[in-house]
Design a protein around this motif. Structure first.
Motif, PDB file in Angstrom:
ATOM      1  N   ALA A  18       0.846  -1.196   0.000  1.00 24.99           N
ATOM      2  CA  ALA A  18       0.000   0.000   0.000  1.00 24.99           C
ATOM      3  C   ALA A  18       0.883   1.248   0.000  1.00 24.99           C
ATOM      4  CB  ALA A  18      -0.900   0.004   1.234  1.00 24.99           C
ATOM      5  N   THR A  19       0.272   2.379  -0.311  1.00 22.94           N
ATOM      6  CA  THR A  19       0.923   3.681  -0.216  1.00 22.94           C
ATOM      7  C   THR A  19       0.192   4.489   0.842  1.00 22.94           C
ATOM      8  OG1 THR A  19       1.680   3.692  -2.500  1.00 22.94           O
ATOM      9  CG2 THR A  19       1.439   5.840  -1.442  1.00 22.94           C
ATOM     10  N   ILE A  20       0.951   5.097   1.758  1.00 25.62           N
ATOM     11  CA  ILE A  20       0.378   5.951   2.793  1.00 25.62           C
ATOM     12  C   ILE A  20       0.671   7.392   2.412  1.00 25.62           C
ATOM     13  CG2 ILE A  20       0.441   6.598   5.226  1.00 25.62           C
ATOM     14  CD1 ILE A  20       1.396   3.733   5.781  1.00 25.62           C
ATOM     15  N   ARG A  21      -0.374   8.197   2.407  1.00 24.46           N
ATOM     16  CA  ARG A  21      -0.245   9.612   2.051  1.00 24.46           C
ATOM     17  C   ARG A  21      -0.649  10.438   3.263  1.00 24.46           C
ATOM     18  NH1 ARG A  21      -3.104  12.550  -3.071  1.00 24.46           N
ATOM     19  NH2 ARG A  21      -2.791  14.646  -2.298  1.00 24.46           N
ATOM     20  N   ILE A  22       0.221  11.371   3.660  1.00 18.90           N
ATOM     21  CA  ILE A  22      -0.027  12.218   4.826  1.00 18.90           C
ATOM     22  C   ILE A  22      -0.211  13.652   4.341  1.00 18.90           C
ATOM     23  CG2 ILE A  22       0.891  13.034   7.027  1.00 18.90           C
ATOM     24  CD1 ILE A  22       2.645  10.423   6.950  1.00 18.90           C
ATOM     25  N   ASP A  23      -1.386  14.210   4.610  1.00 16.85           N
ATOM     26  CA  ASP A  23      -1.674  15.588   4.213  1.00 16.85           C
ATOM     27  C   ASP A  23      -1.577  16.490   5.434  1.00 16.85           C
ATOM     28  OD1 ASP A  23      -2.237  14.951   1.499  1.00 16.85           O
ATOM     29  OD2 ASP A  23      -4.204  14.211   2.115  1.00 16.85           O
ATOM     30  N   THR A  24      -0.880  17.608   5.270  1.00 16.03           N
ATOM     31  CA  THR A  24      -0.679  18.555   6.361  1.00 16.03           C
ATOM     32  C   THR A  24      -1.213  19.928   5.971  1.00 16.03           C
ATOM     33  OG1 THR A  24       1.526  19.113   5.553  1.00 16.03           O
ATOM     34  CG2 THR A  24       1.389  17.359   7.182  1.00 16.03           C
ATOM     35  N   ALA A  25      -1.529  20.727   6.967  1.00 14.77           N
ATOM     36  CA  ALA A  25      -2.000  22.083   6.723  1.00 14.77           C
ATOM     37  C   ALA A  25      -0.897  22.883   6.032  1.00 14.77           C
ATOM     38  CB  ALA A  25      -2.389  22.752   8.036  1.00 14.77           C
ATOM     39  N   GLY A  26      -1.236  23.495   4.936  1.00 13.19           N
ATOM     40  CA  GLY A  26      -0.277  24.317   4.215  1.00 13.19           C
ATOM     41  C   GLY A  26       0.689  23.526   3.369  1.00 13.19           C
ATOM     42  N   GLY A  27       0.611  22.210   3.436  1.00 15.26           N
ATOM     43  CA  GLY A  27       1.505  21.368   2.643  1.00 15.26           C
ATOM     44  C   GLY A  27       0.913  21.105   1.278  1.00 15.26           C
ATOM     45  N   SER A  28       1.771  20.829   0.358  1.00 19.45           N
ATOM     46  CA  SER A  28       1.328  20.515  -0.986  1.00 19.45           C
ATOM     47  C   SER A  28       0.901  19.052  -1.038  1.00 19.45           C
ATOM     48  CB  SER A  28       2.466  20.768  -1.973  1.00 19.45           C
ATOM     49  OG  SER A  28       2.119  20.262  -3.242  1.00 19.45           O
ATOM     50  N   ILE A  30       0.532  17.175  -3.541  1.00 21.38           N
ATOM     51  CA  ILE A  30       1.305  16.417  -4.530  1.00 21.38           C
ATOM     52  C   ILE A  30       2.677  16.054  -3.982  1.00 21.38           C
ATOM     53  CG2 ILE A  30       2.388  16.552  -6.799  1.00 21.38           C
ATOM     54  CD1 ILE A  30       0.046  18.383  -7.621  1.00 21.38           C
ATOM     55  N   ASN A  31       3.319  16.982  -3.295  1.00 18.08           N
ATOM     56  CA  ASN A  31       4.681  16.751  -2.814  1.00 18.08           C
ATOM     57  C   ASN A  31       4.749  16.498  -1.313  1.00 18.08           C
ATOM     58  OD1 ASN A  31       5.855  17.140  -5.384  1.00 18.08           O
ATOM     59  ND2 ASN A  31       5.648  19.334  -5.136  1.00 18.08           N
ATOM     60  N   GLY A  32       3.633  16.169  -0.714  1.00 15.47           N
ATOM     61  CA  GLY A  32       3.610  15.910   0.718  1.00 15.47           C
ATOM     62  C   GLY A  32       4.301  14.597   1.057  1.00 15.47           C
ATOM     63  N   PRO A  33       4.391  14.293   2.346  1.00 14.21           N
ATOM     64  CA  PRO A  33       5.052  13.046   2.742  1.00 14.21           C
ATOM     65  C   PRO A  33       4.221  11.832   2.355  1.00 14.21           C
ATOM     66  CG  PRO A  33       4.197  14.204   4.673  1.00 14.21           C
ATOM     67  CD  PRO A  33       3.959  15.072   3.487  1.00 14.21           C
ATOM     68  N   HIS A  34       4.837  10.914   1.631  1.00 12.00           N
ATOM     69  CA  HIS A  34       4.206   9.671   1.232  1.00 12.00           C
ATOM     70  C   HIS A  34       5.147   8.518   1.550  1.00 12.00           C
ATOM     71  CE1 HIS A  34       2.343  12.382  -2.009  1.00 12.00           C
ATOM     72  NE2 HIS A  34       1.436  12.217  -1.067  1.00 12.00           N
ATOM     73  N   VAL A  35       4.572   7.386   1.899  1.00  9.85           N
ATOM     74  CA  VAL A  35       5.344   6.156   2.067  1.00  9.85           C
ATOM     75  C   VAL A  35       4.820   5.211   0.993  1.00  9.85           C
ATOM     76  CG1 VAL A  35       5.964   4.283   3.616  1.00  9.85           C
ATOM     77  CG2 VAL A  35       5.524   6.563   4.553  1.00  9.85           C
ATOM     78  N   HIS A  36       5.650   4.934   0.006  1.00 10.79           N
ATOM     79  CA  HIS A  36       5.225   4.140  -1.141  1.00 10.79           C
ATOM     80  C   HIS A  36       5.534   2.662  -0.965  1.00 10.79           C
ATOM     81  CE1 HIS A  36       4.277   7.580  -3.697  1.00 10.79           C
ATOM     82  NE2 HIS A  36       5.315   8.169  -3.140  1.00 10.79           N
ATOM     83  N   ASP A  37       4.592   1.840  -1.389  1.00 10.86           N
ATOM     84  CA  ASP A  37       4.777   0.395  -1.524  1.00 10.86           C
ATOM     85  C   ASP A  37       5.294  -0.279  -0.260  1.00 10.86           C
ATOM     86  OD1 ASP A  37       3.840   0.681  -4.096  1.00 10.86           O
ATOM     87  OD2 ASP A  37       5.840   0.877  -4.952  1.00 10.86           O
ATOM     88  N   ILE A  38       4.636  -0.013   0.852  1.00 11.12           N
ATOM     89  CA  ILE A  38       4.963  -0.629   2.128  1.00 11.12           C
ATOM     90  C   ILE A  38       4.044  -1.841   2.311  1.00 11.12           C
ATOM     91  CG2 ILE A  38       3.397   0.902   3.377  1.00 11.12           C
ATOM     92  CD1 ILE A  38       5.330   0.854   5.727  1.00 11.12           C
ATOM     93  N   ASP A  39       4.553  -2.893   2.920  1.00 12.18           N
ATOM     94  CA  ASP A  39       3.754  -4.079   3.192  1.00 12.18           C
ATOM     95  C   ASP A  39       2.502  -3.686   3.975  1.00 12.18           C
ATOM     96  OD1 ASP A  39       3.214  -6.518   5.257  1.00 12.18           O
ATOM     97  OD2 ASP A  39       3.931  -7.237   3.305  1.00 12.18           O
ATOM     98  N   GLU A  40       1.354  -4.289   3.644  1.00 11.90           N
ATOM     99  CA  GLU A  40       0.088  -3.907   4.282  1.00 11.90           C
ATOM    100  C   GLU A  40       0.131  -4.017   5.803  1.00 11.90           C
ATOM    101  OE1 GLU A  40      -3.359  -4.861   1.056  1.00 11.90           O
ATOM    102  OE2 GLU A  40      -2.484  -6.569   2.122  1.00 11.90           O
ATOM    103  N   SER A  41       0.767  -5.049   6.334  1.00 13.24           N
ATOM    104  CA  SER A  41       0.828  -5.191   7.792  1.00 13.24           C
ATOM    105  C   SER A  41       1.682  -4.084   8.406  1.00 13.24           C
ATOM    106  CB  SER A  41       1.358  -6.564   8.195  1.00 13.24           C
ATOM    107  OG  SER A  41       2.672  -6.747   7.726  1.00 13.24           O
ATOM    108  N   LEU A  42       2.752  -3.698   7.733  1.00 14.47           N
ATOM    109  CA  LEU A  42       3.580  -2.589   8.217  1.00 14.47           C
ATOM    110  C   LEU A  42       2.821  -1.269   8.106  1.00 14.47           C
ATOM    111  CD1 LEU A  42       7.069  -3.506   6.739  1.00 14.47           C
ATOM    112  CD2 LEU A  42       6.322  -3.698   9.114  1.00 14.47           C
ATOM    113  N   ALA A  43       2.017  -1.125   7.065  1.00 15.36           N
ATOM    114  CA  ALA A  43       1.225   0.097   6.897  1.00 15.36           C
ATOM    115  C   ALA A  43       0.256   0.257   8.066  1.00 15.36           C
ATOM    116  CB  ALA A  43       0.462   0.058   5.572  1.00 15.36           C
ATOM    117  N   ALA A  44      -0.377  -0.843   8.469  1.00 25.58           N
ATOM    118  CA  ALA A  44      -1.320  -0.780   9.601  1.00 25.58           C
ATOM    119  C   ALA A  44      -0.583  -0.396  10.878  1.00 25.58           C
ATOM    120  CB  ALA A  44      -2.031  -2.119   9.760  1.00 25.58           C
TER     121      ALA A  44
END
Length: 69
Positions: A18-28, A30-44
């Motif tokens: 899965a990919t985890i996307r973190i949206d922050t106030a004032g953050g973009s 598109i370029n915000g912090p993302h964790v790409h292609d992490i194992d589903e159990s680790l994502a949880a």
């Protein structure tokens, strides 16, 4: 942090990642912090830990240190 989204496309579902996307106030979004292609159990686990930290910070209040001993 305003929102956390877990996304899984068709290929990610097949691979159990899965990919985890973190949206922050004032953050973009598109370029915000993302964790790409992490194992589903680790994502949880990552999401639980992140939410616990956010909630702990909210209990201590702004300006208080959240540093562990």
């Amino acid at each position: 942090m305003q929102a956390v989204t877990v996304r899984r496309g068709p290929v990610q579902r097949l691979l159990g990642i899965a990919t985890i996307r973190i949206d922050t106030a004032g953050g973009s979004g598109i370029n915000g912090p993302h964790v790409h292609d992490i194992d589903e159990s680790l994502a949880a686990s990552f999401l639980r830990d992140l939410m616990e930290r956010v909630e702990a910070h909210g209990r201590t209040g702004p300006g208080d240190d959240c540093n562990p001993d």
